[in-house]
Scaffold this active site. Sequence first.
Site, PDB file in Angstrom:
ATOM      1  CD  GLU A 129      -3.137  -1.076   2.061  1.00 37.27           C
ATOM      2  OE1 GLU A 129      -3.122  -0.187   2.943  1.00 37.27           O
ATOM      3  OE2 GLU A 129      -4.057  -1.923   1.968  1.00 37.27           O
ATOM      4  CD  GLU A 137      -3.889  -5.949   2.718  1.00 33.47           C
ATOM      5  OE1 GLU A 137      -4.820  -5.256   3.187  1.00 33.47           O
ATOM      6  OE2 GLU A 137      -2.688  -5.689   2.917  1.00 33.47           O
TER       7      GLU A 137
END
Length: 518
Positions: free
Chosen positions: A199, A322
């Site tokens: 991220e 994810e």
Amino acid sequence: MISKKNIKSRGIVLILCLLLAGVTCAQTTVTIQEKENAPIISKHIYGHFAEHLGRCIYGGFYVGEDSNIPNTNGVRTDIIEALKELKVPNLRWPGGCFADTYHWKDGIGAKEDRPTIVNQWWGGVTEDNSFGTHDFLNLCEALGAEPYLAANIGSGTVKEFTDWIQYVNHDGESPMANLRKENGRDKPWGVTYWGVGNEMWGCGGNMTPEYYANLYRQYATFMSSWNNDKGIYRIASGANVDDYHWTEVLMRDIPKHLIEGVALHSYSFVEWNDKGPAANFNEKQYFKTMERALNMETLITKHVAVMDKYDPDKKIDLIVDEWGGWYNVEEGTNPGFLYQQNTMRDAMIAGATLNIFNNHSERVKMANLAQTVNVLQAVILTDDEKMILTPTYHVMKMYAVHQDATLLPIDLKSDKYEFEGNSVPAISASASINKEGVAHVSLVNVDMNKAHKITLDFQKMKLNKATANILTSAKVQDHNSFENPNKIVVKEYEDFKFKKGTLELEVPAFSVIVFEIK
């Protein structure tokens, strides 16, 4: 529509008809056909994620060798056995946001000599680094799972990263290989899958895609497999949900010889600022969550379109590392621990999402449910010595039949599940055929209120035997608890008719059914 060109005559046609107030509504049709050169559904789509977050590692997986809870080198034996039953193909660690503050050398050597770390992302707790690289990789060996290491780009260095690769992969004389041997491991583990940060658009450093693409190029250049037989597989930190520009920049700016996969993250919830309760939700909250979960179809389609623009030969994979449901934490628990219950709604998310991944297996080659134990959409929950398996666990186990099987492409025209003027497809489906010629069809009815009558036509496949399992319950809010751990379990499903190659059944509201057809 799937073109009939190059499609064998053998096929399956499923005709679904919704019954409402005794009146037959418009039919929903799913056509499943064999196709030449259909992709293999990679077993790695059924991967999992274990972050240093809440009670996922400490108090979840890891209880320590001195614990009264039966363990194998400090890891709960019951969890190992449960995950082996699940056929977990890969496990991602140590994060998540935690990865970009994790320094791997803090977690090796004598446990009593390891420094502590404050987990600044999740609850501000102090960890003692007693669960580190050896512990994780040995756990993966016990599970028969491939390790997927997410490495520190946000606060680390190229040398720190490449030293880690050398430590776990080098099978000769080298500084890091010698250090590994000093710490009790002679042979390397041979880690193939590496995440180059996590991220990076957010907790990994709030970077622009252009900056990260250049940083990725630097790190990837120095990544060596160190003679790992399976090579090295580099996964770039990909987009947040529908940030197609992020995918565009990575595909445009990273040379193809430096990258094997691009990640994507997307969670299902009611609203970001109020994710709603995990168990005591209403239909509006249920519908919104399912609407977001089913949007995975659009996300993958659009991200793949960007990837196809720069990589028409599909050499680079899409890695959804994810995904899952995310709700408000259970009352009385640490808000930074993300502990939530797991209901039949989560079974719907799991079944429908896995169907989407299966149907896009030409480009989607890995996915990781977030997370394995005690965090978000967990497959296992623990309370001291107690352990329960969630509805999500049962769906993952039911769907394991698709791992490494050949996709049977489908053409789905689904009836709608409607709520307050909005609608989503009521039926989700995917199908595969394994090397033994056994077909499996997974069906999900996300409709919270109505059953759907289904007719499956197998006449062209010359099949003569069908069996099925079902996961359902009385209420969509139902869940397993430590007091009643088997409230929701997989059961044999026999309420269907199979005659002259035609199978008829009714899929109950909010249920998952997997058929095996021989």
